[in-house]
Design a protein around this motif. Structure first.
Motif, short mmCIF file in Angstrom:
data_model
loop_
_atom_site.label_atom_id
_atom_site.label_comp_id
_atom_site.label_asym_id
_atom_site.label_seq_id
_atom_site.Cartn_x
_atom_site.Cartn_y
_atom_site.Cartn_z
N LEU A 154 -3.36 -4.44 -9.96
CA LEU A 154 -3.04 -3.19 -9.22
C LEU A 154 -4.40 -2.49 -8.87
O LEU A 154 -4.83 -2.23 -10.22
CB LEU A 154 -2.03 -2.35 -9.85
CG LEU A 154 -0.55 -2.98 -10.30
CD1 LEU A 154 0.07 -2.08 -10.99
CD2 LEU A 154 0.05 -3.48 -8.91
N ASN A 201 -3.96 -0.69 -3.46
CA ASN A 201 -2.88 -0.55 -3.47
C ASN A 201 -2.25 0.94 -3.29
O ASN A 201 -1.20 1.27 -2.94
CB ASN A 201 -2.03 -1.07 -4.52
CG ASN A 201 -2.42 -2.64 -4.89
OD1 ASN A 201 -2.91 -3.22 -5.77
ND2 ASN A 201 -1.78 -3.44 -3.68
N THR A 205 0.91 -1.16 0.03
CA THR A 205 0.15 0.01 -0.14
C THR A 205 0.80 1.23 0.02
O THR A 205 2.04 1.29 0.46
CB THR A 205 -0.68 0.06 1.29
OG1 THR A 205 -0.10 -0.11 2.38
CG2 THR A 205 -1.87 -1.13 1.30
#
Length: 393
Positions: free
Chosen positions: A260, A264, A240
């Protein structure tokens, strides 16, 4: 007045800084050099508590014990280079609240053991280059923070183990050696707030699921100049707050999944100069929540799956660059190196269409061949019939 005094005592050089007052002269010992002295143990009892710079290079103590430098609370710089250090015990450097620079290089050290560098709260530089480090055990740097540079280059470190950097935080630059062959799942879990995390010149068979799980608050995560093998599902899951995810100049055998998502929280994805040996299948690439996408100077197969590539999120460059003009073909051989914009895409059929067309052509060919055989058989029957009629006459 002030001045420096140099004293030689028991294989060490003591550099004193003295200030003369009206009544007495005050001397402190900011620097002690015990280099090439043949010491077999750390002379902790002979060291003044005021020492700020301690150099113990080129001696002969193989083990750094726990709390080895306890009492030297003013120590700011410690050099242990070129010793025959093979073991560093847990919490070896505990009790050094002012330590800023620690150098252990050119030693036979093979393992960075659990908690060996734990609890260094205000250190800025840890230099561990040019050793024989093959393993960094879990939690080796737990509780250590505010590091400007953690330097691990020029070690035979081929495997990054799970939780190796757990508990390490506020690192400006984390530099690994080349030649890493295995990155275990959760290798970076618990690593928090990194300026630049560089992984380069790796030789991986695959990028495993959860490789980067638990990694958070990274300004730049750079994966460069490596053979990444196969990127497996979930490789980037669980990381993250990534400012820039940069994949540059890598060889990628296949992308089973590159996912993704908004969780994230990636601001920029740079995918540049990579060579893919296989085009990702439809749905394998998912890019959501990325603010800026830059896909340029890559080489992809320009076969029947090129249409799948052009329909994928990788082709949605957000910088205004035309994807087809700035990405190139790696195969087939006759178009190697050509820009995709130079191809006549209409002449390249989609894979499913080609299979369907091939099956239809094969079916037509079989039917046509069967028809010829039927006609030939009919002609033969007619000839035999005519000969029989003539014979009877």
């Amino acid at each position: 007045c002030c001045g420096h005094i140099v004293l030689h005592c028991r294989r060490c050089v003591y550099i004193l800084f003295c200030t003369a007052g009206a009544v007495f002269t005050l001397c402190v010992v900011p620097q002690v050099l015990c280099n090439t002295g043949g010491l077999t143990e750390i002379p902790i009892k002979s060291l003044p508590s005021t020492v700020e710079h301690l150099s113990l290079s080129k001696n002969h103590f193989p083990v750094i014990k726990s709390d080895a430098f306890a009492g030297l609370r003013g120590l700011k710089k410690l050099s242990l280079d070129a010793n025959n250090i093979s073991v560093i015990k847990p919490f070896a450097f505990r009790g050094l609240p002012r330590l800023r620079e620690l150098s252990i290089q050119h030693t036979p050290l093979t393992t960075v053991a659990q908690f060996s560098f734990a609890g260094l709260q205000n250190i800025t530089t840890i230099l561990l280059g040019y050793n024989r480090i093959q393993r960094v055990e879990g939690y080796a740097f737990a509780g250590t923070s505010n590091v400007r540079l953690l330097y691990l280059k020029y070690n035979p470190l081929h495997r990054l183990e799970s939780s190796a950097f757990s508990g390490l935080s506020n690192v400006e630059r984390l530099l690994f050696p080349s030649g890493i062959r295995v990155v275990e799942p959760d290798a970076f879990t618990g690593l928090d707030t990194v300026g630049y995390l560089q992984l380069a010149f790796m030789d991986l068979p695959y990028l495993k699921p959860f490789t980067f799980r638990g990694l958070s608050h990274v300004h730049i995560l750079g994966i460069h100049d490596s053979d990444l093998g196969v990127i497996r599902p979930g490789a980037f899951e669980g990381m993250t707050q990534i400012g820039v995810l940069s994949l540059k100049n890598n060889k990628i055998d296949a992308i089973q999944e590159l996912s993704l998502r908004p969780a994230n929280r990636i601001k920029v994805l740079t995918f540049r100069g990579n060579h893919l040996l296989e085009t990702p299948r439809s749905g394998a690439v998912i890019i959501q929540g990325v603010e800026e996408l830059n896909v340029i100077d890559n080489h992809f197969p320009c076969d029947c799956r090129i249409h799948t590539l052009l329909d994928s999120p990788l082709a949605n460059d957000t910088t205004g660059i035309d994807f087809r003009s700035k990405n190139y073909c790696i195969s087939p051989l006759e178009v190697n190196g050509k820009a995709m914009s130079d191809l006549d895409l209409d002449s390249i059929g989609r894979c499913q269409e080609q299979v369907t067309r091939g099956n239809l052509e094969a079916s037509k060919g079989s039917a046509h061949s069967g028809g010829i055989e039927t006609y030939l058989l009919s002609d033969s029957v007619i000839i035999v019939y005519l000969l029989a009629v003539l014979y009877n006459r």
